[in-house]
Design a protein around this motif. Sequence first.
Motif, PDB file in Angstrom:
ATOM      1  N   PRO A 502      15.698  27.666  12.797  1.00  0.00           N
ATOM      2  CA  PRO A 502      14.289  27.433  12.430  1.00  0.00           C
ATOM      3  C   PRO A 502      13.306  28.222  13.305  1.00  0.00           C
ATOM      4  N   TYR A 503      13.713  28.474  14.546  1.00  0.00           N
ATOM      5  CA  TYR A 503      12.862  29.262  15.456  1.00  0.00           C
ATOM      6  C   TYR A 503      12.671  30.678  14.880  1.00  0.00           C
ATOM      7  N   ARG A 505      13.308  31.608  11.810  1.00  0.00           N
ATOM      8  CA  ARG A 505      12.694  31.497  10.477  1.00  0.00           C
ATOM      9  C   ARG A 505      11.171  31.527  10.604  1.00  0.00           C
ATOM     10  N   GLU A 506      10.642  30.701  11.491  1.00  0.00           N
ATOM     11  CA  GLU A 506       9.190  30.634  11.630  1.00  0.00           C
ATOM     12  C   GLU A 506       8.628  31.958  12.146  1.00  0.00           C
ATOM     13  N   PHE A 509       8.450  34.145   9.175  1.00  0.00           N
ATOM     14  CA  PHE A 509       7.372  33.709   8.266  1.00  0.00           C
ATOM     15  C   PHE A 509       6.019  34.191   8.794  1.00  0.00           C
ATOM     16  N   LEU A 510       5.840  34.052  10.104  1.00  0.00           N
ATOM     17  CA  LEU A 510       4.560  34.441  10.711  1.00  0.00           C
ATOM     18  C   LEU A 510       4.290  35.924  10.476  1.00  0.00           C
ATOM     19  N   ARG A 624       4.511  26.874  15.869  1.00  0.00           N
ATOM     20  CA  ARG A 624       5.489  26.945  14.778  1.00  0.00           C
ATOM     21  C   ARG A 624       6.879  27.303  15.297  1.00  0.00           C
ATOM     22  N   CYS A 625       6.947  28.274  16.228  1.00  0.00           N
ATOM     23  CA  CYS A 625       8.277  28.669  16.725  1.00  0.00           C
ATOM     24  C   CYS A 625       8.907  27.531  17.538  1.00  0.00           C
ATOM     25  N   ALA A 628       9.376  23.929  15.691  1.00  0.00           N
ATOM     26  CA  ALA A 628      10.498  23.977  14.734  1.00  0.00           C
ATOM     27  C   ALA A 628      11.806  23.757  15.496  1.00  0.00           C
ATOM     28  N   LEU A 684       2.168  20.598   9.802  1.00  0.00           N
ATOM     29  CA  LEU A 684       2.937  21.742   9.289  1.00  0.00           C
ATOM     30  C   LEU A 684       3.735  21.339   8.052  1.00  0.00           C
ATOM     31  N   TRP A 693       9.768  21.232   7.169  1.00  0.00           N
ATOM     32  CA  TRP A 693       9.093  20.607   8.303  1.00  0.00           C
ATOM     33  C   TRP A 693       9.155  19.077   8.340  1.00  0.00           C
TER      34      TRP A 693
END
Length: 716
Positions: A502-503, A505-506, A509-510, A624-625, A628, A684, A693
């Motif tokens: 997830p780290y 992934r975010e 995404f950013l 977010r990073c 997550a 989020l 999330w």
Amino acid sequence: MQSDALNSKITMPDLVSISIHDGVAVITVQNPPVNALGPGVPQGLADAFAAASADAAVRSVVVIGGGKTFIAGADIKELEAAARNPKAGGPDLHPLLTSVENFPKPVVMAIHGTALGGGLELAMAGHYRVAVAEALLGAPEANLGIIPGAEGTQRLPRLVGVPAAIDLCVSGRLVKAPEALTLGLIDKVIDGDLLAGAVAFAAEIAGQPVSKTCDRNDKLGNPADNEAAFAAGREQAKKIRPHQTAPIWAIEAIEAATKLPFDQGCKREREISLETLASPQAQAMIHVFFAERGVAKVPGLDKDTPSYPIRKVGIIGAGTMGGGIAMAWANAGIPVLMKDTTQEAVDRGIATIRKNYQRSVDRGRTPQAVMDQRMALITPQLSFDGFEDVDLIIEAAFESMEVKRQLFTEIDKIAKKDCVLATNTSTLDIDEIANVTSRPQMVVGLHFFSPANVMRLVEIVRGKDLAPQTLATALAVARTLKKVGVVVGNCRGFVGNRMMFPYMREAQFLVEEGALPEQVDKALTNFGMAMGIMAVDDMGGIDLLWRVRQEYKHLDKPGVRKPVIHDRLYEAGRWGQKRSAGWYKYDDKLKASPDPEVHALIEKTSAELGFTRRAITTEEIIDRCLYAMVNEGAKILEEGHASRAADIDVIYTTGYGFPGWRGGPMWFADTVGLKKVYERVCELEQQFGSDLWAPAPLLKQLAESGKTFAQWDETR
Ligand code: NAD
């Protein structure tokens, strides 16, 4: 000879004892295992000195450690208590050190093992220091976010000079006796028996006037040179301990030593020391210190469980990991057989190992003879010859279930009955691998990190049939290799990599929404991560994660957003450092720089995905990073795949470059406040959906009850 008259005056005879040898009082500290300056030891020493003072027959004094070492440092439990309650002030060694330094008869500190932190500070208050050649001395307080606060910053520069004192406090490095002699930290290296040598030395100097460290100003330098040394020290601190406050404070205290009389310098040092002790960084680093020691306590495993002795190891695969793991064993003095499938692969593996050792020899870190010994312990081969009598086989072949199933079927037939079988898989199901063997109870995941001869972390993956003795063996393996073994459950990615998904992934995404890779990385390194996630990805290989994604495509949920940009990089052949192009472009020294071509690719991908690129703040990147990652960590905890939040912190600080001064991701979340973290996760969730999330129930529960992960750990 034991002096009854003297012993009768000592209040802590178990911790400190005294005996007389030909007019020399020998004061021995007996506080196993490392003679820490724990409760009772300073008082015992003070009493012993008082007794020696009262005895006219005593002409000089030797202080020595019983067992394997001199005093290895302060009692960290006391420091932890002081860090939690800084107003109470923490241990104060000032009265003891003053009485030792003012002692009217010569005091010789006799050092073997280690003299670290408070141990070194006591040694420096003596009039002379002698040590065996192998003894190690140092001021590693910065590792705990504090400074040498028992007058260490005042006496050290008086003995070794200002630049060397700064270097020792900032780096925290330990020096062996011969270097300590050159620096002026000790007066003599003793060959042969330390006690006999120290007593002879003390007898020789008996009756001579003593030289007190606090009176020695000859090495304190001049203002112009010192200013340059302080500036260089601050630069060194920025480079080797970025963001850490303790080394900067240590320099400030050393500066006080050069500008103030000794007593006032000590006062200033004490103020600074209390401030560092109360700092969030010290609390975080002390947490990590205990967390690293706590991982050995594994719920459900009796600490007396026997382990299988490991005398010889077989490794499958001579690639990145196989080679590194072979080096780790050779460094521990244990012979390894390293098998690969082609002569070319074996040759490449051995050449890489040789190159790594050679680099260490060239830098003066490893003697040539040691390299030769280690190389001789590694036997490269194409067959399984000899695997029938190894005690442990570690498989480090390709990350493919098919390959691993085949290999485990084969080695199960070859290996002796009590041979432990381990896989270094990063993501595959340990039970599925174990089940192809006739001994699933003896199959364990030993997840090393690259470079395996350097990185301290090993995730020990516990499958459902794992026997206690195999688990105990895996923990013993970590100890033998001087690594930190953390037991984790068998879930995809285990703990470390599972939280990385997830780290990453975010982060991606950013980038798709408006950030640039260098902006994401800068936010993360400014936060304290050793490397930005994009740079990590380029180092590991874009193709590697792409392959992992193909392996798990069947788990993708339709309709749930997935990063696309990574595929675009892969398709463009930007596989990272190996292609000199990934998220960044690389020169021939692998120096990264932002690449307009990547920017164009990102903009195109954003447009393709329908995003109007927007300005992204540092705060959003961090939230977010990291949240997550923390949210996933909370899920891992409630599923029981990690025993404690502190274990996750150890995984991240030892294996993933998470800053120790922030205490690891879970401790970091505690310091932010779980209520705040939870509320942001809920926001989020509103913004990006529950599939990505949904807050972990444990996070919700702790946030709502005003608790922390650290408190949850206490209930385990
Ligand atoms: P690699 O490609 O560098 O090396 C794999 C080696 O295994 C190759 O030399 C290959 O020839 C050899 N091999 C393949 N099949 C074999 C067989 N049947 N018998 C003997 N040798 C065989 O890969 P790597 O990066 O060293 O990864 C190895 C394992 O470690 C994988 O499971 C990987 O997921 C895991 N791992 C990798 C890293 C990393 O950072 N590279 C970190 C942790 C775990």
